[in-house]
Design an enzyme around this catalytic site. Structure first.
Site, PDB file in Angstrom:
ATOM      1  N   HIS A   1      96.321  15.091  46.814  1.00  0.00           N
ATOM      2  CA  HIS A   1      97.280  13.982  46.645  1.00  0.00           C
ATOM      3  C   HIS A   1      96.676  12.814  45.866  1.00  0.00           C
ATOM      4  O   HIS A   1      97.095  11.674  46.040  1.00  0.00           O
ATOM      5  CB  HIS A   1      97.780  13.468  47.999  1.00  0.00           C
ATOM      6  CG  HIS A   1      98.161  14.545  48.968  1.00  0.00           C
ATOM      7  ND1 HIS A   1      99.434  15.054  49.058  1.00  0.00           N
ATOM      8  CD2 HIS A   1      97.421  15.241  49.868  1.00  0.00           C
ATOM      9  CE1 HIS A   1      99.467  15.991  49.986  1.00  0.00           C
ATOM     10  NE2 HIS A   1      98.251  16.143  50.485  1.00  0.00           N
TER      11      HIS A   1
ATOM     12  N   SER B   1      91.725   0.520  19.556  1.00  0.00           N
ATOM     13  CA  SER B   1      93.045  -0.085  19.485  1.00  0.00           C
ATOM     14  C   SER B   1      93.074  -1.045  18.311  1.00  0.00           C
ATOM     15  O   SER B   1      92.068  -1.685  18.000  1.00  0.00           O
ATOM     16  CB  SER B   1      93.337  -0.845  20.789  1.00  0.00           C
ATOM     17  OG  SER B   1      94.311  -1.846  20.573  1.00  0.00           O
TER      18      SER B   1
ATOM     19  N   LYS C   1      88.944  -1.599  23.565  1.00  0.00           N
ATOM     20  CA  LYS C   1      89.472  -0.293  23.983  1.00  0.00           C
ATOM     21  C   LYS C   1      88.721   0.899  23.415  1.00  0.00           C
ATOM     22  O   LYS C   1      88.266   0.890  22.275  1.00  0.00           O
ATOM     23  CB  LYS C   1      90.936  -0.184  23.554  1.00  0.00           C
ATOM     24  CG  LYS C   1      91.828  -1.174  24.249  1.00  0.00           C
ATOM     25  CD  LYS C   1      92.234  -0.713  25.615  1.00  0.00           C
ATOM     26  CE  LYS C   1      93.454   0.155  25.502  1.00  0.00           C
ATOM     27  NZ  LYS C   1      93.903   0.601  26.809  1.00  0.00           N
TER      28      LYS C   1
ATOM     29  N   GLU D   1      94.947  12.996  25.494  1.00  0.00           N
ATOM     30  CA  GLU D   1      96.378  12.666  25.526  1.00  0.00           C
ATOM     31  C   GLU D   1      97.177  13.546  24.562  1.00  0.00           C
ATOM     32  O   GLU D   1      98.285  13.987  24.873  1.00  0.00           O
ATOM     33  CB  GLU D   1      96.583  11.191  25.184  1.00  0.00           C
ATOM     34  CG  GLU D   1      96.081  10.264  26.279  1.00  0.00           C
ATOM     35  CD  GLU D   1      96.060   8.806  25.834  1.00  0.00           C
ATOM     36  OE1 GLU D   1      96.675   7.994  26.505  1.00  0.00           O
ATOM     37  OE2 GLU D   1      95.427   8.484  24.814  1.00  0.00           O
TER      38      GLU D   1
END
Ligand code: ARG
Length: 459
Positions: free
Chosen positions: A156, A277, A283, A290
């Protein structure tokens, strides 16, 4: 250029129909396999005295020359000639004259495309199996070099029990091993020759299908001409197998994305596999993971397209079947690219063992083992579970941890607690106790790594 099938037509094809019907813009990539199959077919036609051997020689020389032209990028593909088969046949006739017109004896584009696709797919399967093997190798190597690193195992997405990082990586090795097995099994079903089925009913020429199968290294020949020209099961299986690989990569991507977030800080992915970024200078984004996660949806789409394509088709060949190619090519290209990128990215990942250790100290992951401790002292498990639950509640209220709790406090909850309780509370001890087949004990994980190495053919 007049149409290959133009004989019975008087009027011209509408130009939109040519746009709708052409497939050469994407099936020209089948040329090497189409030519290989044509050479085998022509050889057989000669050996069976269906066409003259002198003509076969010319055909084969012509096809080989066309193969070179295509490989050099010098072929002009004509969409007005529909597909790869017709383009190559026309190029052959242009090159060698009338002998070229005999190549299509005893075959149809229906069994021809079915054959090309199986030849092509066989090579893609071999490439995918090799890529799966390399990725498993990269994971095994990473696991071996971090054999004593412990991180929280989740259920979980909540801290559950500590596990070896190597054990976690080996979970993915198992998934990829099943993928390998799936594609290995599929290869057997793919490796059957449809050629000789002709349009759909077979051919009156005395052909030797077995010879063609041998020349093309097929394991056998199809048993029913109608099934052979309309069967696309293997394409669906291929894209289903590709979907499963992508699903596995996507789950791993998801973990890498979580792990590399500063909130976790478990890993840092190398510069070559991350991006910055345009606005936030701090970043370092896990774009590869992704993109792989995103491309998974696209491969599922390919599978859905193929399943939907097939569901209403009557026997036998229907032009709808031309639509099988782009979905299949896309699934194959995508899965191969993603596997290759992943294999390169894995060694770039820096493991932050301290962050993993810190996270392992949180979430009361010693609780199950504390219950087991009481069980060993004679307390029934369900009762022990309740006692430890109360102790955990105490810790949350007092903002402390299980290893930091003093013995008298433990004894307040059960007289069975003794000084040796602290021995069960370290992550190392917890991991070491899971010492059964498939468990995370270092001894078991080392054995599993060895086995995985052997399975991948690593030294
Ligand atoms: N380009 C066609 C395809 O991919 C080849 C088979 C054409 N057969 C036909 N009967 N028109 O399906």
């Amino acid at each position: 250029m007049s149409k290959l099938w133009g004989g019975r037509f008087e009027g011209k094809t509408d130009n939109l129909v040519e746009i709708l019907g052409e497939s050469v813009s994407y099936d020209s990539r089948l040329a090497p396999w189409d030519i290989r199959a044509s050479i085998a077919h022509a050889t057989m036609l000669g050996d069976c005295d269906i066409i003259a051997k002198a003509e076969v020689k010319k055909i084969i020389q012509g096809l080989k020359a066309i193969d070179k032209t295509i490989a050099a990028g010098e072929m002009t593909w004509d969409t007005a000639m529909e597909d790869v088969h017709t383009n190559i046949e026309a190029a052959l006739v242009a090159r060698i004259g009338d002998a070229g017109k005999r190549l299509h004896t005893g075959r149809s584009r229906n069994d021809q495309i079915a054959t090309d696709m199986r030849l092509w797919m066989r090579d893609q399967i071999d490439a995918i199996i090799a890529l799966l093997n390399e990725l498993q190798g990269a994971l095994i190597t990473l696991a071996e070099s971090h054999i004593d690193v412990i991180l929280p195992g989740f259920t979980h997405l909540q801290n559950a029990q500590p596990v070896l990082f190597a054990h976690h990586l080996l979970a993915y090795v198992e998934m990829l091993a099943r993928d390998t097995e799936r594609f290995t099994q599929l290869r057997k079903r793919v490796n059957i020759l449809p050629l000789g089925s002709a349009a759909m009913a077979g051919t009156p020429y005395p052909i030797d299908r077995k010879q063609v199968a041998d020349l093309l290294e097929f394991d056998g020949i199809s048993k029913n001409s109608m099934d052979a020209v309309s069967d696309r099961d293997h394409m669906i299986e291929f894209s289903a197998g590709a979907s499963l690989i992508m699903m596995h990569l996507s789950r791993f991507s998801e973990e890498l994305i979580l792990w590399s977030s500063p909130a976790f800080g478990f890993v840092e992915i190398g510069d070559a596999f991350t991006t910055g970024s345009s606005i936030m200078p701090q970043k370092k984004n896990p774009d590869v993971a992704e993109l792989v996660r995103g491309k998974t949806g696209r491969v599922y789409g390919d599978l859905t397209a193929l399943l939907t394509l097939m569901k209403g088709l009557p026997m036998t060949y229907n032009r709808d079947l031309q639509e099988d190619k782009e979905a299949l090519f896309d699934a194959s290209d995508t899965v191969q690219l993603c596997l290759a990128v992943f294999t390169r990215m894995i060694p770039s990942i820096a493991i932050q063992r301290d962050a993993m250790a810190q996270a392992t100290a949180e979430g009361f992951m010693e609780a199950t083992d504390l219950a087991d401790y009481l069980v060993m002292k004679g307390v029934p498990f369900r009762e022990a579970h309740g006692i430890i639950g109360k102790i955990v509640l105490h810790c949350t209220q007092e903002n402390t941890t299980l290893p930091a709790l003093a013995l008298p406090i433990y004894q307040r909850y059960s007289a069975c607690f003794e000084q040796d309780v602290y021995q069960v509370l370290t992550p190392e001890a917890i991991v070491k106790r899971r010492d059964n087949p498939g468990g995370t004990a270092p001894r078991r994980v080392r054995a599993a790594l060895k086995q995985a190495r052997r399975r991948c053919g690593m030294k």
